[in-house]
Design an enzyme around this catalytic site. Structure first.
Site, short mmCIF file in Angstrom:
data_model
loop_
_atom_site.label_atom_id
_atom_site.label_comp_id
_atom_site.label_asym_id
_atom_site.label_seq_id
_atom_site.Cartn_x
_atom_site.Cartn_y
_atom_site.Cartn_z
N ASP A 60 -3.22 -7.65 -7.36
CA ASP A 60 -4.63 -7.95 -7.63
C ASP A 60 -4.87 -7.76 -9.13
O ASP A 60 -5.63 -6.88 -9.55
CB ASP A 60 -5.53 -7.04 -6.81
CG ASP A 60 -5.32 -7.26 -5.32
OD1 ASP A 60 -5.45 -8.39 -4.87
OD2 ASP A 60 -4.98 -6.28 -4.62
N HIS A 99 0.84 -1.21 0.00
CA HIS A 99 0.00 0.00 0.00
C HIS A 99 0.87 1.26 0.00
O HIS A 99 0.56 2.25 -0.68
CB HIS A 99 -0.89 0.04 1.25
CG HIS A 99 -1.88 -1.08 1.34
ND1 HIS A 99 -1.81 -2.05 2.30
CD2 HIS A 99 -2.97 -1.36 0.59
CE1 HIS A 99 -2.82 -2.90 2.14
NE2 HIS A 99 -3.53 -2.51 1.11
O1 PAF Z 1 -7.74 -4.04 -3.21
C1 PAF Z 1 -8.44 -3.73 -2.23
O2 PAF Z 1 -7.95 -3.52 -1.13
C2 PAF Z 1 -9.96 -3.64 -2.41
O3 PAF Z 1 -10.43 -4.62 -3.26
C3 PAF Z 1 -10.42 -2.24 -2.84
C4 PAF Z 1 -9.89 -1.87 -4.22
C5 PAF Z 1 -9.97 -1.21 -1.83
C6 PAF Z 1 -11.95 -2.20 -2.91
O4 PAF Z 1 -12.53 -2.50 -1.68
#
Ligand code: PAF
Length: 280
Positions: free
Chosen positions: A150, A37
């Protein structure tokens, strides 16, 4: 760093930034923040003047038997990770704020939402597309940053942005891995030390596919078999899928080519992990 929990406050903060001519970047998260993140936040900081992060554990993307209630919620720790990165706005809405009582409108990105994780997690991408569309409407970013880990989610969001004509640039940042190859994931927190060791089989299987691809193998069935052989060395890990697909449509490919996405998902204990690599 401003913290807000309502749609009105979030909108007002972003519109204020826009009035000052600032380019707004959005990093959407479900919290339990890790190095992956933070790499998205840094990418956003590098190309935007105002960075908003959302923290919202989205109920509609979890199946009835999934980990919605036990998903790690670490708001205080998350705030302390975002503050030094220079994030301008953190949006932490309650469920009723994002899904007002009686909400029945959803975004469905047909076909590709049933591929890869969508096949094993019915309804998951409907929940993801819906919440991302809502966050886009509320925060009106110029650019939104997502992680390559993802990969299926990225394909679905790109398609939604194109189909619904959101004027938003989608930026995809590379997978961040621990030193031993394990991709960072909020769900790694569930792993026992033994499971943490077993989980390395995902990245090992992908590396084996890459090695065989570099050596000239293009038959996707054979590449998948080499990955299965690697998974067989960790019998406690249950494979969900090993697939080689087109990274845009997520459709299966008979022959691997440069850009083909090799993606795996597996259960380590009760924790479902995913990982992928783009070939070539
Ligand atoms: O990747 C994530 O953490 C979630 O799927 C997101 C994009 C925040 C949507 O809830």
């Amino acid at each position: 760093m401003k913290l807000v929990a309502t749609v009105n406050e979030a909108r007002a903060a972003v519109r204020d930034a826009k009035r000052q001519g600032k380019r707004v970047g959005l990093v959407a998260t479900m919290g339990a923040l890790h190095a992956g993140h933070i790499s998205l936040v840094r990418a956003a900081k590098a190309s935007c003047d105002f960075v908003a992060a959302s923290i919202f554990v989205n109920p509609t993307q979890f199946g009835p038997k999934e980990d919605y209630t036990k998903y790690p919620r670490t708001l205080e720790a998350d705030r302390h990770k975002l503050e030094p990165e220079g994030v301008d706005l953190v949006f932490t809405p309650a469920v009723e704020e994002m899904y007002p009582h009686g909400a029945t409108t959803f975004v469905n990105v047909d076909e590709i939402s049933e591929r890869l994780d969508g096949r094993s997690r019915p309804g998951h991408f409907r929940g993801v597309a819906t919440i991302v569309a809502k966050l886009f409407h509320v925060l009106e970013p110029d650019a939104a940053f997502f992680g390559q880990k993802d990969a299926a989610q990225v394909a679905i969001i790109r398609r939604m942005v194109r189909d619904l004509m959101f004027p938003i640039e989608i930026v995809v940042a590379p997978i961040i891995r621990e030193a031993d190859g394990l991709a960072f994931s909020s769900r790694n927190a569930y792993l026992s030390p033994e499971e943490r060791r077993q989980a390395l089989v995902l990245s090992r299987a992908l590396r084996e596919i890459e090695t065989r691809y570099r050596a000239g193998e293009r038959d996707t069935n054979k590449l998948i078999e080499t990955a299965r052989a690697v998974f067989a060395t960790e019998p406690a890990v249950r494979v969900d899928y090993i697939e080689l697909v087109d990274s845009e449509t997520l459709g299966a490919r008979a022959k691997a080519a440069s850009g083909t996405l090799a993606a795996v998902a597996a259960f380590v204990g009760t924790t479902r992990l995913i990982d992928n690599v783009r070939l070539g």
